[in-house]
Design a protein around this motif. Structure first.
Motif, short mmCIF file in Angstrom:
data_model
loop_
_atom_site.label_atom_id
_atom_site.label_comp_id
_atom_site.label_asym_id
_atom_site.label_seq_id
_atom_site.Cartn_x
_atom_site.Cartn_y
_atom_site.Cartn_z
N ALA A 1 -58.70 35.49 76.21
CA ALA A 1 -58.63 36.14 77.51
C ALA A 1 -57.71 37.35 77.47
CB ALA A 1 -58.13 35.13 78.55
N ALA A 2 -56.61 37.23 76.73
CA ALA A 2 -55.68 38.35 76.61
C ALA A 2 -56.34 39.54 75.93
CB ALA A 2 -54.44 37.92 75.84
N ALA A 3 -57.14 39.27 74.90
CA ALA A 3 -57.84 40.36 74.20
C ALA A 3 -58.79 41.08 75.13
CB ALA A 3 -58.58 39.80 72.99
N LEU A 4 -59.47 40.33 75.99
CA LEU A 4 -60.38 40.95 76.95
C LEU A 4 -59.63 41.82 77.96
CD1 LEU A 4 -62.82 37.99 77.69
CD2 LEU A 4 -63.41 40.13 76.55
N GLN A 5 -58.44 41.37 78.35
CA GLN A 5 -57.66 42.11 79.34
C GLN A 5 -57.01 43.36 78.74
OE1 GLN A 5 -54.90 39.25 80.92
NE2 GLN A 5 -56.44 38.22 82.18
N GLU A 6 -56.66 43.27 77.46
CA GLU A 6 -55.91 44.35 76.83
C GLU A 6 -56.80 45.46 76.27
OE1 GLU A 6 -53.69 42.33 73.86
OE2 GLU A 6 -52.42 41.25 75.31
N LYS B 1 -53.89 37.13 58.32
CA LYS B 1 -53.27 38.06 57.38
C LYS B 1 -53.40 39.51 57.83
CE LYS B 1 -53.84 35.31 53.15
NZ LYS B 1 -54.53 35.23 51.83
N SER B 2 -54.28 39.77 58.77
CA SER B 2 -54.52 41.14 59.21
C SER B 2 -53.35 41.68 60.02
CB SER B 2 -55.80 41.21 60.04
OG SER B 2 -56.01 42.51 60.55
N GLU B 3 -53.13 42.98 59.92
CA GLU B 3 -52.09 43.62 60.72
C GLU B 3 -52.54 43.80 62.16
OE1 GLU B 3 -51.16 47.26 58.79
OE2 GLU B 3 -50.19 46.30 57.06
N ARG B 4 -53.85 43.69 62.40
CA ARG B 4 -54.38 43.78 63.76
C ARG B 4 -54.62 42.39 64.32
NH1 ARG B 4 -59.24 45.57 64.40
NH2 ARG B 4 -59.99 45.39 62.25
N ASN B 5 -54.77 42.31 65.63
CA ASN B 5 -55.12 41.05 66.27
C ASN B 5 -56.62 40.82 66.13
OD1 ASN B 5 -55.03 38.72 67.83
ND2 ASN B 5 -55.32 39.85 69.74
N ILE B 6 -57.01 39.90 65.28
CA ILE B 6 -58.41 39.62 65.02
C ILE B 6 -58.76 38.24 65.55
CG2 ILE B 6 -60.20 39.40 63.26
CD1 ILE B 6 -59.06 42.20 63.42
N LEU B 7 -59.84 38.16 66.30
CA LEU B 7 -60.32 36.89 66.85
C LEU B 7 -61.39 36.29 65.95
CD1 LEU B 7 -60.67 38.11 70.53
CD2 LEU B 7 -58.90 36.55 69.69
N VAL B 8 -61.36 34.98 65.80
CA VAL B 8 -62.37 34.26 65.03
C VAL B 8 -63.25 33.49 66.00
CG1 VAL B 8 -62.80 32.59 63.19
CG2 VAL B 8 -60.78 34.05 63.09
N ALA B 9 -64.54 33.77 65.96
CA ALA B 9 -65.50 33.13 66.87
C ALA B 9 -66.36 32.14 66.08
CB ALA B 9 -66.38 34.18 67.54
N GLY B 10 -66.42 30.93 66.53
CA GLY B 10 -67.19 29.89 65.84
C GLY B 10 -68.65 29.93 66.22
N SER B 11 -69.48 30.41 65.30
CA SER B 11 -70.91 30.58 65.58
C SER B 11 -71.63 29.24 65.68
CB SER B 11 -71.56 31.42 64.47
OG SER B 11 -72.96 31.48 64.63
N THR C 1 -68.86 44.52 77.63
CA THR C 1 -67.44 44.47 77.28
C THR C 1 -67.24 44.09 75.82
OG1 THR C 1 -66.89 43.82 79.55
CG2 THR C 1 -65.22 43.42 77.87
N ILE C 2 -68.16 43.29 75.28
CA ILE C 2 -68.12 42.88 73.88
C ILE C 2 -69.39 43.40 73.22
CG2 ILE C 2 -67.94 40.95 72.27
CD1 ILE C 2 -66.73 39.31 74.57
N ILE C 3 -69.24 44.23 72.21
CA ILE C 3 -70.38 44.92 71.60
C ILE C 3 -70.35 44.73 70.10
CG2 ILE C 3 -71.49 47.17 71.26
CD1 ILE C 3 -70.03 48.06 73.86
#
Length: 344
Positions: A6-11, A100-110, A273-275
């Motif tokens: 949710a935070a990622a969507l808001q930011e 390990k990434s320097e960025r905030n990366i989300l993992v989505a379970g397919s 919003t997510i592409i």
């Protein structure tokens, strides 16, 4: 986990997802008919390379290699007893790289469809579908995913079963259907009907939308259909890299990185919003999509004529949203009949 997604969507104005799993694994040596999920344990280095490709290309989130990780599909490979293991490991490999990434990366379970047709037309009961989805969801949660990602669904009944399973697992989820039959899913659901279906669920997804389909133009029309429904919920657009064509005995997608960059910007302007990309989408496509989303200003919502001018013609004259007043997703199935298929 809910707060992180949710935070990622808001930011972020837009979240950039990944591209194709199958296309890239075939390029790494996966053979037709093989279960990609078995590579989570048999070829973990290749799966990590798949995930790393999306991170390096600029994706904000990527999907795990678990699309066919339910008991029904794994039974075709005599691996139905390994649902927990294969999904957990697929998620753990992704979690390791994301952390390990320097960025905030989300993992989505397919989570893909079961491949079975649900009652009353088929033999799959609601209870068994929930059980299979729940088993997969629990394993993905254990492996550390931030969100469950239901994709390529055609039937509203199966969508509802997955929603119940996500609720039982206690983890946020998003869901996409594939609108690949004259702008509808194979079970006849329109974009408008899906929007109403989503809003009527006891545990609705954090975001919803479309994946795969028949090309960039069609998925943009579908995205506009979601936007026109008027609900305040993030929309997902994850389209194929152009149109599939047979070249030298193999399927290739004709969408260039430049076309996908234009598609990404137009999807954002259409309300997504997510592409991301689906079949045929490589890291080079994602790189151009990242660049375009970061550098091109937001524009007005495109008209259908502008979509055709930029992306090419639609695969069908209409997509069913022109019909009056059907707000129940089930009515799409009733009008057009019910069909099922397996999708890899």
């Amino acid at each position: 986990m809910a707060d992180k997604f949710a935070a990622a969507l808001q930011e972020n104005d837009v979240l950039l997802a990944d591209g194709a799993t199958g296309t890239n694994l075939f390029n790494m040596g996966l053979q037709s008919g093989d279960a990609p999920e078995l590579w989570n344990t048999d070829e973990p280095a290749k799966i990590k390379n798949l995930y790393k490709g999306w991170i390096d290309a600029g994706s904000d989130l990527f999907l795990t290699n678990t699309f066919g990780g339910n008991a029904s599909r794994l039974k075709l490979h005599d691996s139905q007893s390994r649902v927990g293991e294969l999904n957990r490991v697929g998620a753990e490999l992704g979690r390791e790289l994301a952390d390990k990434s320097e960025r905030n990366i989300l993992v989505a379970g397919s989570i893909g469809p079961t491949g079975d047709i649900m009652e009353p037309v088929g033999d799959l009961s609601h209870a068994l579908a929930v059980e299979m989805f729940h088993e997969q969801a629990d394993a993905l949660k254990e492996g550390g995913v931030d969100v469950l990602w239901l994709e390529t669904i055609s039937a509203p009944e199966e969508f509802k079963a997955a929603a119940e399973a996500a609720s039982l697992a206690g983890i946020p989820w998003v869901g996409t259907m594939s609108f690949d039959t004259a702008g509808r899913t194979m079970m006849g659901v329109t974009s408008t009907e899906m929007a109403h279906l989503v809003e009527g669920l006891a545990t609705p997804p954090v975001a919803y939308g479309a994946n795969c389909g028949t090309g960039a133009a069609d998925i943009l029309r579908t995205t506009l259909g979601f936007s026109a429904a008027g609900f305040d919920r993030p929309i997902i657009a994850k389209g194929n890299a152009g149109i599939p064509k047979y070249v030298d005995g193999s399927i290739h997608y004709d969408g260039t990185p430049e076309l996908m960059a234009n598609y990404a910007v137009m999807a954002r302007d259409a309300g997504a919003t997510i592409i991301g990309g689906c079949c045929g989408t490589m890291p080079v496509h994602i790189e151009k999509m990242r660049e375009a989303l970061d550098t091109r200003p937001r524009g007005d919502r495109p008209a259908l004529e502008q979509v055709v001018e930029a992306m090419g013609p639609f695969s069908s004259e209409t997509d069913g949203t022109e019909a009056s007043g059907c707000g129940d997703a089930q009515c799409g199935s009733t009008r057009r009949g019910r069909r099922g298929r397996r999708r890899g």
